[in-house]
Enzyme design. Structure first.
Site, PDB file in Angstrom:
ATOM      1  N   GLN A 182      31.158  -5.611 -20.058  1.00 16.26           N
ATOM      2  CA  GLN A 182      32.705  -5.154 -20.814  1.00 16.26           C
ATOM      3  C   GLN A 182      33.702  -6.204 -20.851  1.00 16.26           C
ATOM      4  OE1 GLN A 182      35.723  -2.166 -19.432  1.00 16.26           O
ATOM      5  NE2 GLN A 182      34.560  -0.828 -20.830  1.00 16.26           N
TER       6      GLN A 182
ATOM      7  N   ALA B 187      36.387  -0.221 -12.993  1.00 19.49           N
ATOM      8  CA  ALA B 187      36.760  -1.492 -12.058  1.00 19.49           C
ATOM      9  C   ALA B 187      36.759  -1.106 -10.492  1.00 19.49           C
ATOM     10  CB  ALA B 187      38.280  -1.768 -12.689  1.00 19.49           C
TER      11      ALA B 187
ATOM     12  N   CYS C 150      41.053   1.531 -21.318  1.00 17.98           N
ATOM     13  CA  CYS C 150      41.670   1.638 -19.728  1.00 17.98           C
ATOM     14  C   CYS C 150      43.008   1.908 -19.875  1.00 17.98           C
ATOM     15  CB  CYS C 150      41.447   0.097 -19.156  1.00 17.98           C
ATOM     16  SG  CYS C 150      42.061  -0.210 -17.502  1.00 17.98           S
TER      17      CYS C 150
ATOM     18  N   ASP D 104      35.187  14.044 -17.692  1.00 11.79           N
ATOM     19  CA  ASP D 104      34.928  15.225 -16.939  1.00 11.79           C
ATOM     20  C   ASP D 104      33.604  15.749 -16.828  1.00 11.79           C
ATOM     21  OD1 ASP D 104      37.446  15.017 -16.502  1.00 11.79           O
ATOM     22  OD2 ASP D 104      38.331  16.751 -17.528  1.00 11.79           O
TER      23      ASP D 104
ATOM     24  N   LYS E  80      34.526   1.100 -26.239  1.00 11.39           N
ATOM     25  CA  LYS E  80      34.795   2.086 -25.479  1.00 11.39           C
ATOM     26  C   LYS E  80      36.330   2.246 -25.597  1.00 11.39           C
ATOM     27  CE  LYS E  80      34.244   4.640 -21.078  1.00 11.39           C
ATOM     28  NZ  LYS E  80      35.477   5.020 -20.668  1.00 11.39           N
TER      29      LYS E  80
END
Length: 366
Positions: free
Chosen positions: A77, A25, A107, A212, A149
């Site tokens: 999304q 976002a 999220c 990561d 996701k």
């Protein structure tokens, strides 16, 4: 010699490689998605779009749903907590060009989770399953695949990613992405990949590893550890969109790609800024461009001083002039970009799926 990641088929679409841009976002708008794809990403997912019909005509949502001139497949999304509303949102976005629908169940932002959207849905498996089935059913007549996701779970003691992934597969979800953190972690600590590996081992549909991945070497290590079908990269692409080309080269050859020439990096960023200004307009574009410029110069010699100076500039033209001059001076000292002295996330910038900064934080309804 290491093998490159081959193309991946998703519904009717053949993705050129398996290196994906994570939905973020305030970051992965059309200009940024196009830049990343130009520099090696095989696929990019939009910022999350609300399932609330009353907000579809808002300026923020209209910008997030802007795909003008964007090469396919176009992936959008959607986020929400009501199955019929999510199904309607899927149809709405498909009718406006979406070729793949992604369900946000990852999220961690408080403004999203307090509405029981995003990763909060992982606490309510029946509702999550209902939403997935409804969206798949809505997209099926259009031949549009639906992806998901999510995170490893809500907290360390409630890691239910494998169970939800199996439910997703049974519901007709075409691909699952797992960020290797719980919602409770946010973006703190380190991503773990054992859960991602367990999801991959349990499913027949493609599984994407996320979290990561900030270097070609880390990308290979995550692939080896998880057996994932693809990788999704978020924060590491901020200010460094050529990371996709670096990873692709390393996976194909086992060798590190040299850093880009300073002049090339300057040209890419300035081209991106012009595209950014055209989407947001002069005032909003100038202000929102500051974070992209800040990411591009972070950790570079003189980058912090330049960022502070740039944040005082009040026009798009002044930003471009200052940036061009700064990179020209850097090019006098270095043919190629020096390696950044800052590790991933040290700038406190936006993160995968949602912003961690108040300045850029998305509202739950946006």
């Amino acid at each position: 010699m290491p093998a490159a990641l081959p193309s991946l088929r998703l519904g009717a679409h053949s993705l050129p490689n398996r290196l994906f841009v994570a939905p973020m976002a305030g970051v992965t708008d059309r200009p940024f998605r196009q830049l990343c794809r130009r520099l090696g990403a095989g696929y990019a997912v939009s910022e999350m779009v609300t399932s609330r019909k009353d907000l579809w005509n808002s300026l923020k949502t209209s910008r997030r749903a802007n795909h003008d001139g964007e090469a396919g497949p176009i992936a959008v999304q959607i986020a929400g907590t009501d199955a019929p509303m999510m199904a309607e949102a899927a149809r709405y976005n498909i009718e406006r060009g979406a070729q793949i629908i992604d369900i946000n169940m990852g999220c961690p932002a408080k403004k999203v989770c307090t509405k029981w959207a995003g990763s909060a849905l992982m606490q309510d498996e029946p509702l999550a399953t209902e939403i997935m089935a409804a969206v798949v059913e809505a997209a099926a007549p259009f031949g549009v695949p639906v992806t998901l996701k999510m995170r490893t779970g809500w907290c360390e003691t409630e890691k239910n990613a494998q169970r939800l992934a199996l439910a997703a597969q049974d519901a007709g979800i075409a691909m699952v992405t797992v960020h290797g953190r719980t919602r409770e972690q946010g973006y703190k600590g380190l991503a773990e990949y054992d859960t991602v590996a367990s999801v991959k081992a349990a499913l027949q549909i493609p599984v994407v590893a996320n979290g990561d991945i900030d270097s070609p070497q880390k990308a290979k290590a995550v692939l080896d550890r998880t057996g994932a079908d693809a990788l999704m990269i978020g924060r590491a692409a901020q200010g460094r969109p050529w990371i996709f080309a670096e990873i692709d080269h390393f996976l194909r050859t086992g060798e590190a790609l040299p850093p880009p020439r300073v002049q090339d990096a300057s040209d890419w960023l300035i081209e991106h800024l012009h595209d950014h200004y055209s989407l947001y307009g002069a005032l909003a574009g100038m202000r929102s461009a500051r974070k992209h410029i800040g990411w591009a110069v972070r950790g570079l010699p003189g980058g912090e001083a330049f960022r502070q100076h740039m944040n005082l500039l009040e026009s798009c033209e002044a930003q471009v002039i200052a940036l061009r001059q700064w990179f020209a001076e850097l090019a006098d000292q270095h043919e190629r970009l020096p390696v950044s002295t800052l590790p991933l996330g040290d700038d406190g910038g936006d993160t995968d799926d949602a912003s961690s900064q108040k300045e850029h934080a998305p509202k739950a309804s946006a």
